[in-house]
Design a protein around this motif. Structure first.
Motif, mmCIF file in Angstrom:
data_model
loop_
_atom_site.group_PDB
_atom_site.id
_atom_site.type_symbol
_atom_site.label_atom_id
_atom_site.label_comp_id
_atom_site.label_asym_id
_atom_site.label_seq_id
_atom_site.Cartn_x
_atom_site.Cartn_y
_atom_site.Cartn_z
ATOM 1 N N ASN A 187 -15.324 7.355 8.305
ATOM 2 C CA ASN A 187 -15.664 8.444 7.248
ATOM 3 C C ASN A 187 -15.521 7.829 5.980
ATOM 4 O O ASN A 187 -16.335 8.004 5.126
ATOM 5 N N PHE A 188 -14.488 7.023 5.627
ATOM 6 C CA PHE A 188 -14.323 6.506 4.399
ATOM 7 C C PHE A 188 -15.512 5.307 4.072
ATOM 8 O O PHE A 188 -15.816 5.253 2.807
ATOM 9 N N SER A 189 -15.922 4.556 5.034
ATOM 10 C CA SER A 189 -16.776 3.667 4.756
ATOM 11 C C SER A 189 -18.035 4.451 4.154
ATOM 12 O O SER A 189 -18.710 3.813 3.475
ATOM 13 N N LYS A 190 -18.380 5.309 5.034
ATOM 14 C CA LYS A 190 -19.737 6.123 4.846
ATOM 15 C C LYS A 190 -19.779 6.852 3.506
ATOM 16 O O LYS A 190 -20.622 6.950 2.783
ATOM 17 N N ARG A 249 -6.651 2.142 5.580
ATOM 18 C CA ARG A 249 -7.789 1.614 4.907
ATOM 19 C C ARG A 249 -8.516 2.051 3.902
ATOM 20 O O ARG A 249 -9.501 1.857 3.482
ATOM 21 N N MET A 250 -7.964 3.456 3.690
ATOM 22 C CA MET A 250 -8.834 4.300 2.645
ATOM 23 C C MET A 250 -8.865 3.596 1.275
ATOM 24 O O MET A 250 -10.023 3.681 0.982
ATOM 25 N N SER A 251 -7.787 2.961 0.836
ATOM 26 C CA SER A 251 -7.870 2.637 -0.518
ATOM 27 C C SER A 251 -8.534 1.333 -0.502
ATOM 28 O O SER A 251 -9.157 0.905 -1.481
ATOM 29 N N TYR A 278 0.871 -1.312 0.140
ATOM 30 C CA TYR A 278 -0.003 0.010 0.082
ATOM 31 C C TYR A 278 0.889 1.243 0.033
ATOM 32 O O TYR A 278 1.906 1.193 0.769
ATOM 33 N N ASP A 279 0.399 2.285 -0.788
ATOM 34 C CA ASP A 279 1.180 3.257 -1.084
ATOM 35 C C ASP A 279 0.815 4.477 -0.136
ATOM 36 O O ASP A 279 1.580 5.553 0.111
ATOM 37 N N SER A 280 -0.378 4.401 0.637
ATOM 38 C CA SER A 280 -0.941 5.379 1.215
ATOM 39 C C SER A 280 -0.614 5.556 2.491
ATOM 40 O O SER A 280 0.135 4.504 3.325
ATOM 41 N N LYS A 281 -1.052 6.548 3.638
ATOM 42 C CA LYS A 281 -0.705 6.733 4.768
ATOM 43 C C LYS A 281 -1.994 7.370 5.453
ATOM 44 O O LYS A 281 -2.481 8.336 5.043
ATOM 45 N N GLU A 331 -7.235 12.937 5.072
ATOM 46 C CA GLU A 331 -8.054 13.933 4.808
ATOM 47 C C GLU A 331 -7.959 14.321 3.362
ATOM 48 O O GLU A 331 -8.990 14.980 2.700
ATOM 49 N N ASN A 332 -6.642 14.524 2.801
ATOM 50 C CA ASN A 332 -6.486 14.778 1.543
ATOM 51 C C ASN A 332 -7.080 13.671 0.260
ATOM 52 O O ASN A 332 -7.566 14.256 -0.596
ATOM 53 N N LEU A 333 -7.095 12.350 0.567
ATOM 54 C CA LEU A 333 -7.403 11.440 -0.073
ATOM 55 C C LEU A 333 -8.928 11.480 -0.005
ATOM 56 O O LEU A 333 -9.600 11.105 -0.945
#
Length: 295
Positions: free
Chosen positions: A250-253, A217-219, A153-156, A161-163
């Protein structure tokens, strides 16, 4: 997906009950199938003496417990390490698998509960994606029948917030295959089997997301939602664990949509994502449809 030492007795008891119930259901189905086949294959012999009716022989393996189930029963009855999810959380996913299995089940994360998920989806395909290669090899040695793949995974977490802002752009709200998406949130480097399979159930319980420099777990959440939207037809059940945390909540919603929430139990949230390709009104509408009006 990593285990915690609490709730040992209750979690072990639930797992054993679920696996035993699954085995009994498997045996019952086998018996019903065998009985039906016997009835269909046996000719009408009403005029024949009863002793002339012969029942086809069944091999000793007809009702033999599958190796994967026996391994799971032995492991969870002897291990003091139990899954991180609670009794009630596991039950939500288990009920869905009871209805859908055998099915295609994709799990983000690999741990001591992996053998349980594979057993509950007996006869289907259960694939695990793990970020920690050393941990994956350790689990593979213990459970060689479990199918797992290493992913990066490349994200952190500190980029969440930016994603979230990125995810609101047109390139991310357009429905398509994640592998070819230009959206920064889409996971494009997963094993080919992940993209070539229509997943009936997806569990997001990884990657690590409890500190700022963790992948988060954003991506995974975004990609799970896009896989559900992009399937040919039908619905995808998506589970997100640890929704008590800000990112998972937030991301799941935002990307699995509040209007698609079926149930929440503890830290586990269950969504049912319909195929947008099979529902033109969804494809032409907003990324997250509004919830239905109360009747």
């Amino acid at each position: 997906m990593r285990p915690k030492p609490h709730r040992v007795f209750n979690s072990k008891l639930l797992i054993l009950v679920l696996l035993v119930a699954f085995f009994l259901l498997f045996v019952l189905r086998s018996n019903l199938s065998t009985s039906k086949n016997i009835q269909e294959d046996t000719p009408n012999v009403t005029s024949q003496p009863s002793h002339s009716v012969k029942t086809p022989n069944c091999s000793p393996s007809c009702n033999k417990i599958p190796v994967s189930l026996s391994q799971a029963l032995i492991h969870y009855s002897t291990s003091t390490i139990t899954p991180q999810q609670t009794l009630k959380e596991i039950s939500v996913s288990a009920r869905v698998l009871e209805k859908k299995s055998p099915c295609n089940f994709l799990v983000f994360g690999l741990g001591h509960d992996s053998l349980m998920w594979s057993a509950l989806n007996y006869g289907g395909r259960t694939v695990f994606l793990e970020e920690d290669e050393a941990w994956m090899e350790q689990i593979r040695r213990r459970f060689p029948t479990v199918e797992s793949y290493h992913v990066r995974y490349d994200s952190k977490v500190n980029e969440a917030e930016n994603l979230m802002e990125v995810g609101r752009g047109e390139e991310c709200t357009a429905v398509g295959e994640p592998r070819y998406s230009v959206c920064q949130l889409a996971l494009k480097g997963l094993p080919s089997v992940v993209y070539e399979t229509e997943w009936d159930v997806i569990m997001v319980d990884a990657p690590t997301g409890y500190y700022e420099d963790a992948p988060g777990r954003m991506s995974a959440i975004y990609t799970a939602g896009m896989m559900g939207r992009n399937r040919e037809s039908g619905e995808t059940d998506v589970f997100v664990h640890d929704v008590n945390r800000v990112v998972e909540d937030n991301f799941s919603k935002a990307f699995l949509c509040e209007s698609f929430i079926k149930k929440q139990e503890g830290r586990l949230r269950h969504f049912t994502i319909p195929s947008f390709r099979d529902n033109p009104h969804l494809l032409d509408g907003p990324f997250c449809p509004p919830p239905p009006l109360p009747s």
